[in-house]
Scaffold this motif. Structure first.
Motif, PDB file in Angstrom:
ATOM      1  N   THR A  65       0.843  -1.197   0.000  1.00 44.84           N
ATOM      2  CA  THR A  65       0.000   0.000   0.000  1.00 44.84           C
ATOM      3  C   THR A  65       0.877   1.245   0.000  1.00 44.84           C
ATOM      4  O   THR A  65       2.095   1.184   0.202  1.00 44.84           O
ATOM      5  N   HIS A  66       0.196   2.367  -0.186  1.00 47.47           N
ATOM      6  CA  HIS A  66       0.855   3.683  -0.173  1.00 47.47           C
ATOM      7  C   HIS A  66       0.153   4.596   0.842  1.00 47.47           C
ATOM      8  O   HIS A  66      -0.080   5.767   0.568  1.00 47.47           O
ATOM      9  N   SER A  67      -0.171   4.044   2.003  1.00 49.82           N
ATOM     10  CA  SER A  67      -0.907   4.800   3.027  1.00 49.82           C
ATOM     11  C   SER A  67      -0.006   5.667   3.902  1.00 49.82           C
ATOM     12  O   SER A  67      -0.483   6.211   4.904  1.00 49.82           O
ATOM     13  N   ASN A  92       6.121   1.465   0.037  1.00 54.13           N
ATOM     14  CA  ASN A  92       6.363   0.688  -1.179  1.00 54.13           C
ATOM     15  C   ASN A  92       6.785   1.545  -2.371  1.00 54.13           C
ATOM     16  O   ASN A  92       6.667   2.766  -2.352  1.00 54.13           O
ATOM     17  N   CYS A  93       7.272   0.870  -3.400  1.00 51.61           N
ATOM     18  CA  CYS A  93       7.648   1.500  -4.673  1.00 51.61           C
ATOM     19  C   CYS A  93       8.706   2.588  -4.492  1.00 51.61           C
ATOM     20  O   CYS A  93       8.730   3.581  -5.231  1.00 51.61           O
ATOM     21  N   GLY A  94       9.561   2.413  -3.474  1.00 53.64           N
ATOM     22  CA  GLY A  94      10.637   3.376  -3.251  1.00 53.64           C
ATOM     23  C   GLY A  94      10.209   4.614  -2.485  1.00 53.64           C
ATOM     24  O   GLY A  94      11.033   5.468  -2.172  1.00 53.64           O
ATOM     25  N   THR A 221      10.179  -4.657  -4.588  1.00 54.28           N
ATOM     26  CA  THR A 221      10.514  -3.799  -5.727  1.00 54.28           C
ATOM     27  C   THR A 221       9.408  -3.627  -6.760  1.00 54.28           C
ATOM     28  O   THR A 221       8.770  -4.596  -7.180  1.00 54.28           O
ATOM     29  N   HIS A 222       9.175  -2.365  -7.101  1.00 58.18           N
ATOM     30  CA  HIS A 222       8.469  -2.022  -8.337  1.00 58.18           C
ATOM     31  C   HIS A 222       9.577  -2.022  -9.390  1.00 58.18           C
ATOM     32  O   HIS A 222      10.410  -1.127  -9.422  1.00 58.18           O
ATOM     33  N   ILE A 223       9.584  -3.070 -10.187  1.00 62.43           N
ATOM     34  CA  ILE A 223      10.730  -3.376 -11.039  1.00 62.43           C
ATOM     35  C   ILE A 223      10.917  -2.339 -12.159  1.00 62.43           C
ATOM     36  O   ILE A 223      10.049  -1.517 -12.399  1.00 62.43           O
ATOM     37  N   SER A 251       6.686  -6.571  -6.565  1.00 62.13           N
ATOM     38  CA  SER A 251       5.424  -5.884  -6.281  1.00 62.13           C
ATOM     39  C   SER A 251       4.498  -5.843  -7.498  1.00 62.13           C
ATOM     40  O   SER A 251       4.963  -5.741  -8.632  1.00 62.13           O
ATOM     41  N   HIS A 252       3.201  -5.905  -7.217  1.00 63.06           N
ATOM     42  CA  HIS A 252       2.136  -5.753  -8.236  1.00 63.06           C
ATOM     43  C   HIS A 252       2.623  -6.193  -9.617  1.00 63.06           C
ATOM     44  O   HIS A 252       2.613  -5.432 -10.570  1.00 63.06           O
ATOM     45  N   ASN A 253       2.985  -7.468  -9.697  1.00 64.23           N
ATOM     46  CA  ASN A 253       3.747  -7.904 -10.878  1.00 64.23           C
ATOM     47  C   ASN A 253       2.893  -8.484 -12.008  1.00 64.23           C
ATOM     48  O   ASN A 253       3.149  -9.578 -12.494  1.00 64.23           O
TER      49      ASN A 253
HETATM   50 ZN   LIG Z   1       4.466   0.504  -7.698  1.00 64.53          ZN
END
Ligand SMILES: [Zn+2]
Length: 561
Positions: A65-67, A92-94, A221-223, A251-253
C-alpha cells in the motif's frame, strides 16, 4: 474462569492456513484470541455476537500500500477497515516519507505532492524511527508495517540528481538505511521506473540490500519496467536478491500492455529462482486499470513544468510532433499505462474526469477522436490536456484479465491492493480519486474470483490475504505468535463477512458504462465486523471510531503496547 470480553459464536472459521472452514466459537480477551472451541461450548462473555454461520477469518494483511501519509490525514483508515484490512504495509515503490533532513524537505514534499501540505502531515519527523513514532502517537485504526523507500534515501543524500552516488554518498545511504532497519523497518523498497529510483544502477541496489540482509529484512521492488522490458526487470530483481542474499518481493507484478509475453513468463523466472533455493515471492492486485491524470502520460521531463507551459508546447505543431514521437520511442521507459499510448490502444482509455469537456466523460479516446473527426487520437489526447490541464484523468485498462487469473492461482503470488487508506470525505476524496483497489480489493476478490467465478477456493484466497503475507514479513505478536492465523494467543485481528452478500462497490469493469456504476466509489457490502487487536473497529458495516492499531516493528517480538 472470568468471562471473556467478546465471544463470537456460530462462525464458519477460516483459520488462514488454507484448510477447509469449520464451525466454531472464538473468544477474545484483551488483544488476543483466548480460545477457539466447538460451537456453544464456551461460557458467556461480556458481549456475545452470534455470527449465524457467517465466515470468520484473520484480518486481511495488505502487503503493498501507499498509506504512508494518507493514514496521518485520516487515522481511521476508512477504506482499509471497511474492506477487512487490519494491517497495511507502507513504504512501497521506493516511496517513504522518512528518513529526511531539513535541507531536502522541500524536495520530499514535492515528491509526495499535495498531500504533504495537509495540516495533519506536519513533517515533525526526520529519522525513520521518528516517523514510526509519529504514526504511533496519534493512533491508527489499523496496524502498520513499514519499508524504507530507496527514493527517500536518495533524496536525503543527493536530491533528485540523475547520476550515480559518490562513495561518500553511498556510505551515507547505507548508514541511513541501517539506522532505519534498526528502528523497525521490514526492508527496503525500490521504484525503478520513477525518478530518482530509475537513476540507480543494479550495483547501487545490491549494496543497499546487503545492509538490509544484515537485519534480516526483505527487498520489495516495483521493477524497472512492467511492459516491454518486464522479463529483464524480473531477472534484475532476482539477481539483486541472489547477490545480496535476501528475500525478494516483486510488487504488483502483472505485465502491463506492451509486455512481450503473458504473466506465466515472469512466473517461470520466479519458479526457477525458487528451485535454485532463492526466496522470491510476488504480490498482485486484481484490477485491470489505473486512473492517472492524462498529463502523466507525457514524457517525464515535462511533468514538473507549469501547465500553461505544457499547453503552449502542445499547441505548437512541431513540439507536439516531437512529444508524440518521444512517447512512442519510450526510451526511459515510462510507467505502465503509457504502453496504451505507445501502442495506440485508444479504445482502452476512458475519460473519467474533465471539468472543461464534460460532454466526453465516459467515452474512450478512440470514440472522442471519431466525434471530433481527428484522424490521429494523439491530437485528441493532447487537446484534452490543453482544455483541462492537470484535472483531466482517465481510466487506463492496461492489464489482461487472463494474466490476473494466472497470477491469482500461482502458489508464490499473494494478494495486495496497491492502494492506500482513503475516505469518501475530506481531502482524501477531493476530487474523488479512481481507486477501486483502495476500497474494494479484498471484497472484489471474494465476490468475483471466489464466489461468482471460482478461480480460487475461499480458503486459498483467504490464505493469500492473511498467513502468506504475514509469514513473508515475519509479523509476530508479543507472544511470539505469527499474525494472519486464527490460533489461541494469536493477535485478535479478525474479519466477519457474508460471502452471499459480499459486493465491491468501487470497481468498474471494462468496457466501462457511463454513468459509471461504481464511481465515485463506495464502501463494499458484506464486511460486517472487523476487529483490530481485539477491538471492534467496524460494527455492522459502520466505523466505531476506535484506533487500536499497532505500529509493528521488525525484529521485535514485543508490540509497543
Ligand atoms: Zn508501484
Amino acid at each position: 474462569m472470568p468471562p471473556y470480553h467478546t465471544l463470537l459464536t456460530n462462525a464458519r472459521i477460516l483459520d488462514g492456513t488454507g484448510n477447509p472452514w469449520f464451525y466454531g466459537d472464538l473468544a477474545i480477551q484483551d488483544d488476543t484470541i483466548a480460545q477457539i472451541a466447538p460451537p456453544n461450548s464456551l461460557p458467556a462473555a461480556h458481549r456475545t455476537i452470534d455470527l449465524e454461520g457467517r465466515y470468520l477469518s484473520p484480518g486481511f494483511i495488505d502487503i503493498h500500500t501507499h498509506s504512508d501519509l494518507s493514514i496521518l490525514v485520516n487515522r481511521r483508515a476508512e477504506s482499509a477497515v471497511r474492506q477487512g484490512a487490519t494491517t497495511h504495509v507502507i513504504g512501497n515503490c521506493g516511496m517513504s516519507p522518512a528518513p529526511i533532513d531539513d535541507a531536502h524537505l522541500p524536495l520530499m514534499k514535492d515528491y509526495w505532492g499535495l498531500i504533504s501540505e495537509q495540516p495533519e502531515v506536519n513533517w515533525d519527523w526526520r529519522s525513520f524511527g521518528e516517523y514510526l513514532q509519529a504514526l504511533e502517537d496519534g493512533g491508527t485504526a489499523i496496524n502498520l508495517a513499514a519499508l524504507v523507500g530507496h527514493a527517500a534515501l536518495r533524496i536525503t543524500t543527493m536530491g533528485m540528481d540523475d547520476r550515480a552516488p559518490t562513495a561518500k554518498e553511498m556510505g551515507k545511504m547505507e548508514h541511513l538505511l541501517g539506522e532505519s532497519m534498526g528502528a523497525g523497518a521490514f526492508g527496503l523498497s525500490t521504484g525503478l521506473v520513477y525518478p530518482p529510483g530509475c537513476y540507480a544502477t543494479t550495483e547501487e541496489i545490491i549494496a543497499l540490500c546487503r545492509v538490509v540482509a544484515q537485519h534480516n529484512g526483505i527487498y520489495a521492488t516495483h521493477i524497472r519496467g512492467e511492459r516491454e522490458t518486464i522479463l529483464d526487470a524480473v531477472a534484475e530483481a532476482i539477481h539483486i536478491g541472489a547477490q545480496a542474499g535476501l528475500p525478494v518481493q516483486i510488487s504488483h507484478n502483472a505485465p502491463k500492455y506492451g509486455a512481450p509475453q503473458p504473466a506465466s513468463a515472469n512466473l517461470r523466472l520466479v519458479e526457477e529462482a525458487r528451485a535454485r533455493g532463492q526466496d522470491v515471492t510476488v504480490d498482485n492486485d486484481v484490477h485491470t486499470d489505473l486512473g492517472p491524470a492524462l498529463f502523466e502520460g507525457l514524457p517525464q521531463e515535462l511533468h514538473e513544468r507549469p501547465m500553461d507551459e505544457i499547453a503552449s508546447l502542445l499547441r505548437d505543431p512541431q513540439s507536439r510532433q516531437r512529444i508524440k514521437e518521444e512517447i512512442i520511442r519510450d526510451q526511459k521507459p515510462a510507467f505502465g499505462p503509457v504502453g496504451l499510448l505507445k501502442h495506440a490502444q485508444w479504445h482502452c482509455i476512458t475519460l473519467l474526469h474533465a471539468p472543461n469537456t464534460p460532454q466526453y466523460l465516459g467515452q474512450t479516446l478512440a470514440a472522442i477522436a471519431q466525434q471530433r473527426e481527428q484522424a490521429d487520437p494523439f491530437d485528441t489526447y493532447f487537446d484534452l490536456i490543453i482544455a483541462n490541464g492537470h484535472q483531466a484523468a482517465a481510466i487506463f485498462d492496461y492489464i489482461d484479465p487472463t494474466d490476473i487469473r494466472t497470477l491469482l492461482q500461482h502458489p508464490a503470488v499473494m494478494i495486495c491492493s496497491d492502494g492506500e487508506a482513503l475516505a469518501p470525505y475530506g481531502f482524501l476524496n477531493d476530487p474523488p480519486p479512481y481507486a477501486p483497489c483502495s476500497y474494494g480489493e479484498f471484497p472484489g476478490v471474494l465476490e468475483r474470483y471466489v464466489r461468482d467465478d471460482p478461480v480460487l477456493t475461499l480458503e486459498g484466497a483467504i490464505r493469500k490475504m492473511t498467513s502468506f503475507p504475514a509469514s513473508r514479513l515475519g509479523l509476530f505478536n508479543r507472544k511470539g505468535q505469527i499474525r494472519g492465523l486464527l490460533r489461541p494467543s494469536a493477535q485478535a485481528d479478525l474479519v466477519v463477512f457474508d460471502l452471499d452478500r459480499i459486493h465491491d462497490r468501487a470497481t468498474n469493469l471494462y468496457p466501462h458504462t457511463y454513468p459509471f456504476e461504481n464511481y465515485p466509489h463506495q464502501y463494499p457490502e458484506g464486511i460486517d465486523y472487523v476487529f483490530v487487536n481485539g477491538e471492534l473497529v467496524v460494527e455492522n458495516g459502520e466505523h466505531t471510531g476506535l484506533l487500536p492499531g499497532h505500529v509493528l516493528r521488525h525484529g521485535r517480538l514485543r508490540c509497543p503496547s
